[in-house]
Design a protein around this motif. Structure first.
Motif, short mmCIF file in Angstrom:
data_model
loop_
_atom_site.label_atom_id
_atom_site.label_comp_id
_atom_site.label_asym_id
_atom_site.label_seq_id
_atom_site.Cartn_x
_atom_site.Cartn_y
_atom_site.Cartn_z
N ASP A 122 -13.49 -3.59 5.53
CA ASP A 122 -12.76 -4.49 6.42
C ASP A 122 -11.60 -3.72 7.02
O ASP A 122 -10.95 -2.93 6.32
CB ASP A 122 -12.21 -5.70 5.68
CG ASP A 122 -13.26 -6.77 5.41
OD1 ASP A 122 -14.45 -6.51 5.63
OD2 ASP A 122 -12.87 -7.87 4.96
N LEU A 123 -11.32 -3.97 8.29
CA LEU A 123 -10.17 -3.38 8.97
C LEU A 123 -9.48 -4.48 9.75
O LEU A 123 -10.13 -5.25 10.46
CB LEU A 123 -10.62 -2.25 9.91
CG LEU A 123 -9.58 -1.68 10.88
CD1 LEU A 123 -8.45 -1.00 10.14
CD2 LEU A 123 -10.25 -0.72 11.86
N ASN A 124 -8.16 -4.54 9.63
CA ASN A 124 -7.37 -5.56 10.31
C ASN A 124 -6.35 -4.88 11.22
O ASN A 124 -5.53 -4.07 10.76
CB ASN A 124 -6.65 -6.44 9.29
CG ASN A 124 -7.58 -6.94 8.21
OD1 ASN A 124 -8.43 -7.78 8.47
ND2 ASN A 124 -7.44 -6.42 7.00
N GLN A 136 -4.17 1.92 3.74
CA GLN A 136 -5.45 1.80 3.03
C GLN A 136 -5.16 1.23 1.65
O GLN A 136 -4.25 1.71 0.95
CB GLN A 136 -6.13 3.15 2.92
CG GLN A 136 -7.51 3.11 2.29
CD GLN A 136 -8.23 4.46 2.37
OE1 GLN A 136 -7.67 5.44 2.84
NE2 GLN A 136 -9.47 4.51 1.91
N ILE A 137 -5.94 0.24 1.23
CA ILE A 137 -5.66 -0.47 -0.02
C ILE A 137 -6.81 -0.24 -1.00
O ILE A 137 -7.99 -0.39 -0.66
CB ILE A 137 -5.47 -1.97 0.24
CG1 ILE A 137 -4.33 -2.18 1.26
CG2 ILE A 137 -5.14 -2.71 -1.06
CD1 ILE A 137 -4.17 -3.62 1.72
N THR A 144 -4.34 -2.61 8.31
CA THR A 144 -4.74 -2.53 6.91
C THR A 144 -6.25 -2.43 6.79
O THR A 144 -6.99 -2.99 7.61
CB THR A 144 -4.25 -3.75 6.11
OG1 THR A 144 -4.87 -4.94 6.61
CG2 THR A 144 -2.73 -3.89 6.21
N PHE A 145 -6.70 -1.73 5.76
CA PHE A 145 -8.15 -1.62 5.55
C PHE A 145 -8.46 -1.32 4.09
O PHE A 145 -7.64 -0.78 3.35
CB PHE A 145 -8.78 -0.58 6.47
CG PHE A 145 -8.24 0.83 6.33
CD1 PHE A 145 -8.89 1.78 5.56
CD2 PHE A 145 -7.07 1.21 6.98
CE1 PHE A 145 -8.42 3.08 5.45
CE2 PHE A 145 -6.59 2.51 6.88
CZ PHE A 145 -7.26 3.45 6.11
N GLY A 146 -9.68 -1.71 3.71
CA GLY A 146 -10.18 -1.45 2.36
C GLY A 146 -11.68 -1.55 2.35
O GLY A 146 -12.31 -1.87 3.36
N VAL A 151 -12.22 -4.98 -0.32
CA VAL A 151 -10.78 -5.25 -0.26
C VAL A 151 -10.47 -5.67 1.18
O VAL A 151 -10.59 -4.87 2.11
CB VAL A 151 -9.96 -4.00 -0.65
CG1 VAL A 151 -8.48 -4.26 -0.49
CG2 VAL A 151 -10.29 -3.59 -2.08
N SER A 152 -10.05 -6.92 1.36
CA SER A 152 -9.89 -7.45 2.72
C SER A 152 -8.66 -6.89 3.43
O SER A 152 -8.66 -6.74 4.66
CB SER A 152 -9.81 -8.98 2.68
OG SER A 152 -8.56 -9.39 2.13
N GLY A 153 -7.59 -6.63 2.68
CA GLY A 153 -6.38 -6.11 3.30
C GLY A 153 -5.54 -7.14 4.02
O GLY A 153 -4.58 -6.79 4.70
N THR A 154 -5.88 -8.43 3.87
CA THR A 154 -5.12 -9.46 4.59
C THR A 154 -4.03 -10.09 3.74
O THR A 154 -3.14 -10.74 4.28
CB THR A 154 -6.05 -10.59 5.07
OG1 THR A 154 -6.72 -11.17 3.94
CG2 THR A 154 -7.09 -10.04 6.05
#
Length: 560
Positions: A110-112, A123-124, A155-157, A134-137
């Motif tokens: 997922d990338l936000n 990056q999480i 954010t991304f994971g 990992v949604s990163g939200t």
């Protein structure tokens, strides 16, 4: 019109990093025929977001071998959309990084992309055996309420390259999936996200950070060791650095509890051990606050504590004293594991835990709650460390779902020794050579509980001390901060710190303001709202003798 993609091969010129090629290549996805329909360079994020849906990124954009990237969805999430509590509009992109072999699961990510971007990316990392994207939200664990995405971070994971909850180790049967889990998913997802960010905003991030805890903490150290040029700062909390070591430690604990007559310790007796250590050591820091802060001082009372817990002529009971086999189980956990052979990076075992200094072993991540071992151990019934170690030996080491880990000897693994060593190279972050990361100016913050029952705090301290031996205290101080938190376990405990580590890291990287003593707010249910100083290791918070015991201002960081 949806953007089409052409696969362009980019040669690597001498002295040019693959990351630079990734960013440069990000603008070359669209064919000449579709350029007229693609979002212009200065188009709003919403238009750029739409062009990603269904796109295919070529393998050449990623430094490690893949079969390319498939974007599955790309859509703007309105600030008023149900469930969007991030405070603003953002583009959510989901996709898959395709594996080389059909039998290997893809890496889902997922990338936000926030409409109001601060020019930084985060990056999480994941947890346990990963397996969930990992949604990163959301809000970072043990951090204030404002999520990084809401602060303007892209954010991304990812899921590290397999599907399942964090307890499932079945993917250990697939070699490419193991490599992805160990380190490759981090680089593959990083390069994918970097290319998408550069395309979306027309420029790469000014700063790239990584943040994670436990497995995510190991991942943080992994990217510094393997991909030092890719990151400006890392938050790596409670890091599972010695991944093979902690899994073998779990197997030995399971054998002590379930393969040794009388070795199981019922939860009520484990609670008695904890209460006894609290009675002896709580006031050593000057305050009777339910937190053992002076761990080193408490160790001086360990013999006294153990003597008071030993049955020694008394009739064994379920909640009053420890028999010799039960005490041996706890002493094994205290002493750690010593191997007669070397794992990768000259590792010869696993450091023990602070069993008699405030570590509570009755929770979900503690020792077993049932005296009988289940055919497939679970966290609650048979203990977190044993359940995870059992899966590691079955699937990663023996490649046999029916393998009995109680019959496996970590000290003399026989034909499995080579596999153990190879795995410790693939999954683990014990390499002390951070010279390249240090030289480029990278920063690191690590926070961990001194009462951690999953990742030994003493293993983390040992790695920190190895860095000092290698680089000297001045050079380590210039790039690293280590905060060891009294009373904090692996996500729980009598003190659970909330502190803005991302803000501290960004301030250090961008403004050169190095973090020193921080203030943490306790989010444990029973004591929510009290505060304590977070002291740089080896200091600990000592009560001044006056003032409100629930305020950090009443404490000072003291030498042990």
């Amino acid at each position: 019109m949806r953007a089409r993609v052409r696969h362009v091969r980019h040669g690597l010129s001498k002295g040019r990093s693959r990351t630079a090629v990734t960013v440069a290549g990000a603008v070359l996805w669209l064919t000449n025929a579709s350029q007229a329909c693609a979002a212009p360079k200065d188009a709003p994020l919403a238009m750029r977001c739409a062009e990603f849906a269904g796109a295919v990124l070529p393998p050449e954009l990623i430094a490690l071998p893949t079969a390319g990237v498939q974007i599955e969805s790309a859509a703007m999430v309105a600030a008023t959309a149900p469930g969007n509590q991030q405070g603003g509009e953002y583009c959510r992109i989901t996709g898959r990084i395709k594996a080389l072999k059909a039998s290997t699961p893809d890496i889902r990510f997922d990338l936000n992309l926030p409409r109001r971007w601060n020019g930084r990316a985060l990056q999480i990392g994941g947890g346990g055996y990963n397996g969930v994207v990992v949604s990163g939200t959301g809000v970072m664990p043990f951090s204030p309420d404002r999520a990084p995405l809401a602060q303007g971070y892209a954010t991304f994971g990812d899921d590290s390259g397999h599907v399942g909850d964090s307890s499932l180790a079945v993917f250990g049967l697939v070699d490419e999936a193991v490599t992805n889990f160990g380190y490759a998913h981090l680089k593959k997802t990083h390069d994918t996200a970097l290319a998408l960010i550069a395309r979306a905003y027309g420029r790469p991030p000014q700063r790239m950070y990584f943040a994670g805890g436990s497995t995510g903490g190991r991942e943080g150290y992994t990217v510094m060791q393997r991909y030092p040029d890719d990151y400006d700062g890392v938050i790596a909390n409670s890091p599972a650095l010695n991944f093979s070591g902690v899994r073998l430690m779990g197997v030995k604990l399971g054998q002590a509890e379930y393969a040794t007559p009388g070795g199981f310790i019922p939860p009520q007796l484990l609670d008695h051990v904890y209460q006894r250590t609290l009675a002896v050591c709580d006031r050593l820091d000057g305050a009777a606050d339910g937190v053992i802060s002076d761990v080193e001082g408490c160790k001086e009372h360990e013999a006294e504590i153990i003597a008071s817990l030993r049955c020694a002529g008394r009739a064994p009971s379920h909640d009053e004293c420890l028999t010799d086999p039960q005490l041996s189980t706890l002493l094994l956990m205290r002493d750690g594991l010593s191997l007669p052979y070397k794992l990768a990076w000259n590792v010869s075992g696993y450091r023990g835990y602070n069993v008699f200094q405030g570590t509570h072993l009755t929770g979900m991540l503690g020792l077993g709650h049932q005296a009988a071992r289940l055919p497939v151990p679970t966290f609650f019934a048979n203990g977190y460390l044993f359940a995870q170690g059992d899966g590691y030996v079955r699937y990663f080491v023996a490649h046999d779902a029916e393998f009995d880990s109680l019959r496996f000897d970590p000290l003399h693994p026989g034909k499995y020794r080579g596999q153990l060593i190879a795995l410790s190279q693939t999954i683990g972050a014990m390499n002390p050579d951070l010279a390249r990361y240090i030289a480029k100016g990278g920063k690191l913050i690590t926070l961990q509980g001194l009462a951690d029952e999953v990742i030994s705090p003493n293993q983390t301290i040992a790695y920190y001390e190895a860095l000092i031996d290698r680089f000297g205290i001045d050079q380590v101080d210039a790039f690293m901060r280590l905060y060891m938190v009294p009373g904090f376990q692996h996500g729980s405990g009598v003190f659970i710190p909330s502190v803005d580590l991302l803000g501290a890291l960004d301030n250090w990287v961008t403004r050169g303001v190095s973090p020193e003593t921080l203030t943490a707010t306790d989010i444990a249910a029973a004591t929510n709202g009290r505060s304590r100083p977070l002291c740089r290791y080896p200091l600990f918070p000592r009560y001044s003798g006056k003032g409100n015991v629930n305020l950090a201002s009443s404490f000072a960081c003291a030498e042990p």
